[in-house]
Design a protein around this motif. Structure first.
Motif, PDB file in Angstrom:
ATOM      1  N   TRP A 122       0.985  -1.435  -0.037  1.00 24.09           N
ATOM      2  CA  TRP A 122       0.140  -0.544   0.140  1.00 24.09           C
ATOM      3  C   TRP A 122       0.525   1.500   0.086  1.00 24.09           C
ATOM      4  O   TRP A 122       0.337   2.168  -0.358  1.00 24.09           O
ATOM      5  CB  TRP A 122      -1.323   0.077   1.039  1.00 24.09           C
ATOM      6  N   LEU A 123       1.815   1.158   0.645  1.00 22.84           N
ATOM      7  CA  LEU A 123       3.260   2.352   0.331  1.00 22.84           C
ATOM      8  C   LEU A 123       3.538   2.245  -1.001  1.00 22.84           C
ATOM      9  O   LEU A 123       3.495   4.139  -0.894  1.00 22.84           O
ATOM     10  CB  LEU A 123       3.909   2.031   1.827  1.00 22.84           C
ATOM     11  N   ALA A 124       3.891   1.831  -1.434  1.00 22.77           N
ATOM     12  CA  ALA A 124       4.844   1.797  -3.082  1.00 22.77           C
ATOM     13  C   ALA A 124       3.554   2.431  -3.685  1.00 22.77           C
ATOM     14  O   ALA A 124       3.252   3.103  -4.506  1.00 22.77           O
ATOM     15  CB  ALA A 124       4.719   0.992  -3.541  1.00 22.77           C
ATOM     16  N   LEU A 125       1.879   1.861  -3.665  1.00 25.10           N
ATOM     17  CA  LEU A 125       1.014   1.999  -4.533  1.00 25.10           C
ATOM     18  C   LEU A 125       0.376   3.936  -3.984  1.00 25.10           C
ATOM     19  O   LEU A 125       0.750   4.779  -5.187  1.00 25.10           O
ATOM     20  CB  LEU A 125      -0.093   1.247  -4.251  1.00 25.10           C
ATOM     21  N   GLY A 126       0.954   4.066  -2.884  1.00 24.64           N
ATOM     22  CA  GLY A 126       0.304   5.643  -2.463  1.00 24.64           C
ATOM     23  C   GLY A 126       1.582   6.137  -2.808  1.00 24.64           C
ATOM     24  O   GLY A 126       1.114   7.297  -3.707  1.00 24.64           O
ATOM     25  N   ALA A 127       2.853   5.837  -2.564  1.00 27.07           N
ATOM     26  CA  ALA A 127       3.859   7.316  -3.072  1.00 27.07           C
ATOM     27  C   ALA A 127       4.043   6.807  -4.774  1.00 27.07           C
ATOM     28  O   ALA A 127       3.877   8.450  -5.441  1.00 27.07           O
ATOM     29  CB  ALA A 127       5.170   6.100  -2.946  1.00 27.07           C
ATOM     30  N   ALA A 128       3.112   6.067  -5.437  1.00 23.36           N
ATOM     31  CA  ALA A 128       3.583   6.456  -6.982  1.00 23.36           C
ATOM     32  C   ALA A 128       1.694   7.223  -7.651  1.00 23.36           C
ATOM     33  O   ALA A 128       2.362   8.061  -8.254  1.00 23.36           O
ATOM     34  CB  ALA A 128       3.056   4.845  -7.291  1.00 23.36           C
ATOM     35  N   VAL A 129       0.968   6.401  -6.673  1.00 26.46           N
ATOM     36  CA  VAL A 129      -0.262   7.795  -7.173  1.00 26.46           C
ATOM     37  C   VAL A 129       0.042   8.844  -6.959  1.00 26.46           C
ATOM     38  O   VAL A 129      -0.072  10.044  -7.311  1.00 26.46           O
ATOM     39  CB  VAL A 129      -1.595   7.051  -6.453  1.00 26.46           C
ATOM     40  N   VAL A 130       0.942   9.467  -5.779  1.00 23.84           N
ATOM     41  CA  VAL A 130       1.510  10.681  -5.142  1.00 23.84           C
ATOM     42  C   VAL A 130       1.999  11.609  -5.953  1.00 23.84           C
ATOM     43  O   VAL A 130       2.217  12.931  -6.698  1.00 23.84           O
ATOM     44  CB  VAL A 130       1.728  10.433  -3.740  1.00 23.84           C
ATOM     45  N   VAL A 131       2.960  10.753  -6.346  1.00 25.64           N
ATOM     46  CA  VAL A 131       4.058  10.725  -7.447  1.00 25.64           C
ATOM     47  C   VAL A 131       4.015  11.810  -8.324  1.00 25.64           C
ATOM     48  O   VAL A 131       4.258  12.794  -9.031  1.00 25.64           O
ATOM     49  CB  VAL A 131       5.365   9.852  -7.591  1.00 25.64           C
ATOM     50  N   ILE A 132       2.564  11.134  -9.252  1.00 23.25           N
ATOM     51  CA  ILE A 132       1.920  11.328 -10.647  1.00 23.25           C
ATOM     52  C   ILE A 132       1.594  12.431  -9.924  1.00 23.25           C
ATOM     53  O   ILE A 132       1.317  13.672 -10.828  1.00 23.25           O
ATOM     54  CB  ILE A 132       0.990  10.021 -11.242  1.00 23.25           C
ATOM     55  N   ALA A 133       0.416  12.620  -9.143  1.00 28.19           N
ATOM     56  CA  ALA A 133      -0.607  13.106  -8.917  1.00 28.19           C
ATOM     57  C   ALA A 133       0.145  14.429  -8.416  1.00 28.19           C
ATOM     58  O   ALA A 133      -0.029  15.985  -9.385  1.00 28.19           O
ATOM     59  CB  ALA A 133      -1.446  12.747  -8.097  1.00 28.19           C
ATOM     60  N   CYS A 134       1.170  14.671  -7.493  1.00 29.32           N
ATOM     61  CA  CYS A 134       1.981  16.344  -7.872  1.00 29.32           C
ATOM     62  C   CYS A 134       2.957  16.502  -8.999  1.00 29.32           C
ATOM     63  O   CYS A 134       2.810  17.756  -9.886  1.00 29.32           O
ATOM     64  CB  CYS A 134       3.246  15.736  -6.837  1.00 29.32           C
ATOM     65  N   VAL A 135       2.932  15.935  -9.800  1.00 24.66           N
ATOM     66  CA  VAL A 135       4.005  16.025 -11.334  1.00 24.66           C
ATOM     67  C   VAL A 135       2.544  16.770 -11.694  1.00 24.66           C
ATOM     68  O   VAL A 135       2.786  17.831 -12.859  1.00 24.66           O
ATOM     69  CB  VAL A 135       4.622  14.810 -11.936  1.00 24.66           C
ATOM     70  N   TYR A 136       2.036  16.031 -11.718  1.00 27.74           N
ATOM     71  CA  TYR A 136       0.871  16.557 -13.058  1.00 27.74           C
ATOM     72  C   TYR A 136      -0.219  18.042 -12.209  1.00 27.74           C
ATOM     73  O   TYR A 136       0.303  18.765 -13.477  1.00 27.74           O
ATOM     74  CB  TYR A 136      -0.380  15.523 -12.712  1.00 27.74           C
ATOM     75  N   LEU A 137      -0.111  17.746 -11.343  1.00 28.97           N
ATOM     76  CA  LEU A 137      -1.052  19.381 -10.814  1.00 28.97           C
ATOM     77  C   LEU A 137       0.472  20.527 -10.648  1.00 28.97           C
ATOM     78  O   LEU A 137       0.363  20.668 -11.146  1.00 28.97           O
ATOM     79  CB  LEU A 137      -0.687  19.461  -9.136  1.00 28.97           C
ATOM     80  N   PHE A 138       1.617  20.106 -10.694  1.00 26.63           N
ATOM     81  CA  PHE A 138       2.835  20.882 -10.928  1.00 26.63           C
ATOM     82  C   PHE A 138       2.904  21.572 -12.151  1.00 26.63           C
ATOM     83  O   PHE A 138       2.945  22.727 -12.493  1.00 26.63           O
ATOM     84  CB  PHE A 138       3.900  20.318 -10.347  1.00 26.63           C
ATOM     85  N   LEU A 139       2.957  20.132 -13.121  1.00 26.70           N
ATOM     86  CA  LEU A 139       3.040  20.646 -14.601  1.00 26.70           C
ATOM     87  C   LEU A 139       2.388  21.856 -15.060  1.00 26.70           C
ATOM     88  O   LEU A 139       1.426  22.319 -15.926  1.00 26.70           O
ATOM     89  CB  LEU A 139       2.866  19.594 -15.838  1.00 26.70           C
ATOM     90  N   ARG A 140       0.960  21.647 -14.337  1.00 25.00           N
ATOM     91  CA  ARG A 140      -0.045  22.061 -14.810  1.00 25.00           C
ATOM     92  C   ARG A 140      -0.623  23.555 -14.225  1.00 25.00           C
ATOM     93  O   ARG A 140      -1.489  24.952 -14.107  1.00 25.00           O
ATOM     94  CB  ARG A 140      -1.630  21.329 -14.291  1.00 25.00           C
ATOM     95  N   SER A 141       0.764  24.033 -13.133  1.00 28.61           N
ATOM     96  CA  SER A 141       0.971  25.751 -12.434  1.00 28.61           C
ATOM     97  C   SER A 141       1.286  26.144 -13.279  1.00 28.61           C
ATOM     98  O   SER A 141       2.158  25.523 -14.239  1.00 28.61           O
ATOM     99  CB  SER A 141       0.898  25.022 -10.895  1.00 28.61           C
ATOM    100  N   ASN A 142       1.394  27.405 -12.343  1.00 26.92           N
ATOM    101  CA  ASN A 142       2.206  28.746 -13.926  1.00 26.92           C
ATOM    102  C   ASN A 142       3.789  28.283 -13.542  1.00 26.92           C
ATOM    103  O   ASN A 142       4.511  28.343 -14.374  1.00 26.92           O
ATOM    104  CB  ASN A 142       2.572  29.717 -12.621  1.00 26.92           C
ATOM    105  N   ARG A 143       4.517  27.047 -12.446  1.00 27.08           N
ATOM    106  CA  ARG A 143       5.415  27.028 -12.493  1.00 27.08           C
ATOM    107  C   ARG A 143       5.612  26.061 -12.997  1.00 27.08           C
ATOM    108  O   ARG A 143       6.710  26.054 -14.071  1.00 27.08           O
ATOM    109  CB  ARG A 143       6.026  26.229 -10.607  1.00 27.08           C
TER     110      ARG A 143
END
Length: 339
Positions: A170-191
């Motif tokens: 579950w930690l590995a699955l959660g880490a993958a979801v968090v990483v993908i979500a963070c990268v996606y949201l970061f790339l959609r931001s002004n930064r």
């Protein structure tokens, strides 16, 4: 005919629904998958996370590092050190390792950012070797032969073996979801827009007032922290660490680069496709010994020659798909075309 600008598409909406349903099924894997399957799936999630982070650095920030194993190993060793000597719970130790990696990456970035192109890549590899040699001298952590997590630390994570494997999964699955979500949201931001501008043309980005050095530093620090956390999760599954295993350039950098290159560098879908293809090849050809590595090399060369943008680049150009909507699209009553 009216038209409007949008970042969404029907294919992206369908993909999100399928991903949500798939996530529910994968989250229930401890109840339907065997022990070996859980370990394999956990490994897939962790490699996917590493590939996403390396892709953010190389594919968007232009920081082609061949030394990310430095932070994988650092995160693994911090798990062992902080649980054995500071008495932290393994999960807290992993998170603390990420924070320490972020702090450590700042002076390292100040040094290696002076290098450009191939020299930067070589500099990151040299830094990783410094990490490996330094931890090989730490006798309290087993020196060159490494050490195993004490039994009391393992039991503090989970009392039973099945419980430990389910929680690790579950930690590995959660880490993958968090990483993908963070990268996606970061790339959609002004930064993220600034980062994309830097990737396309540093000169033009600087002309628009974008602080290139600071933007790249932010990406490097964040990816270093997440990479260290993933490293901690990797060695929490293995329960043993050594300098050669922790700082392996093949395991934690070469294979990750292979995944990103064959999948499609500079896209979010690419690392996902590449991870699936890599594990299909590995599970199919692993019994061939060193021939397996030769086949991986031939596959990488073939894809780079025939499809420089990777497998996802071929799919996207043929079907105009975008599962993670980052680009703006012009929508009208009759069309849905990429802008």
């Amino acid at each position: 005919m009216t038209a409007r600008i949008s970042r969404t598409s029907r294919s992206a909406q369908v993909a999100m629904v399928i991903a949500a349903l798939g996530l529910i099924v994968l989250a229930a894997a401890p109840w339907w998958a065997g022990r070996a399957d859980l370990r394999l799936l956990g490994e897939i999630y962790l490699y996917l996370s590493l590939a996403m982070l390396w892709n953010l650095m190389a594919g968007y920030a232009g920081l082609v590092s061949v030394g990310q194993q430095a932070y994988v190993g650092f995160g693994g060793y911090m798990l062992f050190a902080l649980t054995m000597f500071a008495g932290l719970h393994p999960i807290l130790a992993i998170l603390a390792g990420g924070v320490l990696a972020a702090l450590l990456s700042v002076p390292i970035a100040a040094l290696i950012f002076r290098l450009k192109g191939a020299y930067f890549a070589i500099g990151t590899w040299v830094m990783a070797e410094v990490f490996r040699l330094s931890f090989a001298q730490a006798s309290s952590l087993g020196g060159g032969s490494g050490s195993s997590l004490p039994v009391d630390v393992v039991k503090s994570f989970a009392a039973s073996r099945s419980g430990r494997e389910a929680l690790s999964y579950w930690l590995a699955l959660g880490a993958a979801v968090v990483v993908i979500a963070c990268v996606y949201l970061f790339l959609r931001s002004n930064r993220g827009l600034a980062l994309t501008a830097i990737r396309d043309s540093e000169v033009a980005a600087a002309g628009l007032g974008i602080n290139i050095w600071r933007t790249k530093l932010e990406v490097y620090v964040v990816t270093s922290a997440f990479t260290a956390i993933i490293g901690g999760l990797i060695f929490l599954q293995k329960l043993r660490i050594s300098p050669d295993a922790a700082f392996s350039v093949n395991d934690w950098t070469a294979f990750v680069i292979f995944i990103v290159v064959i999948g499609g560098i500079g896209t979010l879908e690419g690392p996902i496709i590449g991870t699936i293809l890599f594990f299909l090849l590995r599970e199919t050809l692993a019994d061939l010994g060193t021939t397996y590595l030769i086949v991986l090399g031939l596959v990488a060369i073939g894809i780079m020659l025939k499809a420089p943008k990777g497998v996802w680049g071929l799919i996207r150009s043929r079907f105009d798909l975008e599962l993670f909507p980052l680009s703006y699209r012009v929508k009208s009553d009759n069309s849905d075309k990429g802008a």
